[in-house]
Write a protein that holds these residues in place. Structure first.
Motif, mmCIF file in Angstrom:
data_model
loop_
_atom_site.group_PDB
_atom_site.id
_atom_site.type_symbol
_atom_site.label_atom_id
_atom_site.label_comp_id
_atom_site.label_asym_id
_atom_site.label_seq_id
_atom_site.Cartn_x
_atom_site.Cartn_y
_atom_site.Cartn_z
ATOM 1 N N ASP A 16 39.627 -7.010 -22.390
ATOM 2 C CA ASP A 16 38.307 -7.010 -21.760
ATOM 3 C C ASP A 16 37.676 -5.624 -21.877
ATOM 4 N N VAL A 17 36.658 -5.473 -22.746
ATOM 5 C CA VAL A 17 35.977 -4.191 -22.912
ATOM 6 C C VAL A 17 34.471 -4.406 -23.004
ATOM 7 N N ALA A 18 33.731 -3.354 -22.669
ATOM 8 C CA ALA A 18 32.278 -3.336 -22.843
ATOM 9 C C ALA A 18 31.927 -2.085 -23.637
ATOM 10 N N VAL A 19 31.167 -2.260 -24.727
ATOM 11 C CA VAL A 19 30.819 -1.153 -25.613
ATOM 12 C C VAL A 19 29.319 -0.874 -25.519
ATOM 13 N N THR A 20 28.977 0.394 -25.329
ATOM 14 C CA THR A 20 27.583 0.819 -25.247
ATOM 15 C C THR A 20 27.371 2.008 -26.180
ATOM 16 N N TRP A 21 26.232 2.015 -26.890
ATOM 17 C CA TRP A 21 25.873 3.143 -27.748
ATOM 18 C C TRP A 21 24.777 3.972 -27.081
ATOM 19 N N LEU A 22 24.875 5.297 -27.245
ATOM 20 C CA LEU A 22 23.852 6.199 -26.740
ATOM 21 C C LEU A 22 23.448 7.175 -27.848
ATOM 22 N N GLU A 23 22.168 7.494 -27.881
ATOM 23 C CA GLU A 23 21.658 8.521 -28.785
ATOM 24 C C GLU A 23 21.107 9.651 -27.930
ATOM 25 N N ASN A 24 21.760 10.803 -28.010
ATOM 26 C CA ASN A 24 21.394 11.953 -27.179
ATOM 27 C C ASN A 24 21.358 11.587 -25.695
ATOM 28 N N GLY A 25 22.326 10.775 -25.292
ATOM 29 C CA GLY A 25 22.463 10.407 -23.886
ATOM 30 C C GLY A 25 21.642 9.221 -23.445
ATOM 31 N N MET A 26 20.786 8.691 -24.317
ATOM 32 C CA MET A 26 19.948 7.545 -23.976
ATOM 33 C C MET A 26 20.516 6.288 -24.632
ATOM 34 N N GLU A 27 20.648 5.218 -23.844
ATOM 35 C CA GLU A 27 21.230 3.989 -24.362
ATOM 36 C C GLU A 27 20.337 3.360 -25.423
ATOM 37 N N ILE A 28 20.957 2.884 -26.497
ATOM 38 C CA ILE A 28 20.233 2.200 -27.563
ATOM 39 C C ILE A 28 20.808 0.801 -27.735
ATOM 40 N N LYS A 29 19.970 -0.110 -28.195
ATOM 41 C CA LYS A 29 20.382 -1.501 -28.333
ATOM 42 C C LYS A 29 21.146 -1.688 -29.636
ATOM 43 N N VAL A 30 22.302 -2.310 -29.543
ATOM 44 C CA VAL A 30 23.146 -2.585 -30.699
ATOM 45 C C VAL A 30 23.641 -4.019 -30.603
ATOM 46 N N GLU A 31 23.506 -4.755 -31.686
ATOM 47 C CA GLU A 31 23.935 -6.155 -31.686
ATOM 48 C C GLU A 31 25.218 -6.381 -32.471
ATOM 49 N N ASN A 32 25.583 -5.427 -33.322
ATOM 50 C CA ASN A 32 26.729 -5.621 -34.209
ATOM 51 C C ASN A 32 28.015 -5.133 -33.540
ATOM 52 N N ILE A 33 28.548 -5.944 -32.619
ATOM 53 C CA ILE A 33 29.804 -5.629 -31.934
ATOM 54 C C ILE A 33 30.763 -6.792 -32.157
ATOM 55 N N SER A 34 31.908 -6.509 -32.754
ATOM 56 C CA SER A 34 32.876 -7.569 -33.028
ATOM 57 C C SER A 34 33.612 -7.955 -31.752
ATOM 58 N N GLN A 35 34.241 -9.116 -31.776
ATOM 59 C CA GLN A 35 35.087 -9.546 -30.673
ATOM 60 C C GLN A 35 36.456 -8.871 -30.796
ATOM 61 N N PRO A 36 37.116 -8.605 -29.663
ATOM 62 C CA PRO A 36 38.457 -8.010 -29.739
ATOM 63 C C PRO A 36 39.411 -8.879 -30.555
ATOM 64 N N VAL A 37 40.209 -8.225 -31.390
ATOM 65 C CA VAL A 37 41.192 -8.905 -32.232
ATOM 66 C C VAL A 37 42.581 -8.445 -31.807
ATOM 67 N N GLU A 38 43.483 -9.400 -31.622
ATOM 68 C CA GLU A 38 44.848 -9.067 -31.220
ATOM 69 C C GLU A 38 45.653 -8.599 -32.422
ATOM 70 N N THR A 39 46.369 -7.498 -32.262
ATOM 71 C CA THR A 39 47.200 -6.950 -33.327
ATOM 72 C C THR A 39 48.610 -7.533 -33.226
ATOM 73 N N PRO A 40 49.443 -7.345 -34.260
ATOM 74 C CA PRO A 40 50.827 -7.846 -34.187
ATOM 75 C C PRO A 40 51.617 -7.296 -33.003
ATOM 76 N N ARG A 41 51.245 -6.128 -32.486
ATOM 77 C CA ARG A 41 51.938 -5.540 -31.338
ATOM 78 C C ARG A 41 51.526 -6.184 -30.021
ATOM 79 N N GLY A 42 50.458 -7.002 -30.053
ATOM 80 C CA GLY A 42 49.976 -7.620 -28.826
ATOM 81 C C GLY A 42 48.845 -6.861 -28.170
ATOM 82 N N LEU A 43 48.476 -5.696 -28.725
ATOM 83 C CA LEU A 43 47.332 -4.944 -28.222
ATOM 84 C C LEU A 43 46.067 -5.448 -28.913
ATOM 85 N N PHE A 44 44.915 -4.892 -28.510
ATOM 86 C CA PHE A 44 43.642 -5.343 -29.068
ATOM 87 C C PHE A 44 42.901 -4.190 -29.724
ATOM 88 N N GLU A 45 41.982 -4.553 -30.628
ATOM 89 C CA GLU A 45 41.102 -3.578 -31.246
ATOM 90 C C GLU A 45 39.785 -4.261 -31.603
#
Length: 235
Positions: A162-191
């Motif tokens: 469970d994560v939330a990703v936000t982009w900022l430009e010079n401290g100001m939030e910018i809108k970004v639509e290209n965010i992938s869903q978390p993928v489980e790795t063989p170790r059981g962690l996510f990326e």
């Protein structure tokens, strides 16, 4: 796998009022050992008879400094001491990143049981692994003026997913639509990866792009990259 055993071999013990009551409890093997204490009764009605911290005037350990012998003696036994006594171990586990798929098993053997009682706890229920965050550009700096380029945020090695990703430009939030869903790795962690597209105009020279990640309601973790624009070629 690690095996740890706690033995309480006595079934029934009878003593006369005023005598000494001996209750046996020993441990063996290697495992996540923690504090051991004695309880009388069970569930919500139990009473602590002895633990390593505290004062219990009529109770003493048979071997006070032992790491494997937790037998006790209760002196001056009284009628109200009658009951069922339990030697209880609390497992202390230091969680590691690779414990996502590990489990803790408690197995109880007793002469009155036709088969062992087993309880299992998935360590993933308690495990929290914070992500590492880095931001990389798809073209080397400095970037040709007015060129369209991408910054990619790599969020790696986190649990749960469970994560939330936000982009900022010079401290100001910018809108970004290209965010992938978390993928489980063989170790059981996510990326996951998140990409922001930027046009390298002159006014953006020196702009700082920040990828801010909030994982499982914890404090944000961030990665940054600076956009440098190449000076226009002179004719």
């Amino acid at each position: 796998a690690q095996d740890f055993e706690l033995q309480q071999p006595q079934d029934k013990v009878s003593v006369t009022a005023g005598e000494m009551l001996n209750l046996t409890c020993t441990t063996s093997g290697v495992g996540p050992t923690g504090p051991v204490k004695w309880l009388k009764g069970w569930d919500g009605g139990n009473e602590t008879i002895y633990e390593q911290k505290g004062t219990f005037p009529r109770v003493m350990r048979v071997v006070s400094e032992s790491d494997t012998e937790f037998s006790i003696r209760i002196r001056d036994v009284r009628p109200e001491d009658a009951g069922t006594y339990y030697c209880v171990n609390t497992a202390v586990v230091t969680l590691q990143e690779d414990d996502v798929r590990s489990q803790l098993i408690c197995e109880v053997l007793h002469s009155t049981l036709t088969a062992p009682l087993r309880g299992m706890y998935q360590l993933s229920k308690a495990l929290r692994v914070s992500p590492s965050v880095s931001v990389v550009a798809d073209v080397p700096s400095p970037v040709e003026v007015n060129k369209t380029m991408n910054f990619t945020c790599h969020v790696k090695g986190f649990y749960p997913g469970d994560v939330a990703v936000t982009w900022l430009e010079n401290g100001m939030e910018i809108k970004v639509e290209n965010i992938s869903q978390p993928v489980e790795t063989p170790r059981g962690l996510f990326e996951l990866r998140s990409l922001v597209e930027v046009q390298a105009t002159e006014e953006k020279n020196g702009s700082v792009f920040t990828c801010r990640v909030v994982h499982d309601a914890q404090d944000p973790v961030s990665g940054t990259a600076t956009l440098w624009i190449a000076a226009p070629a002179r004719g």
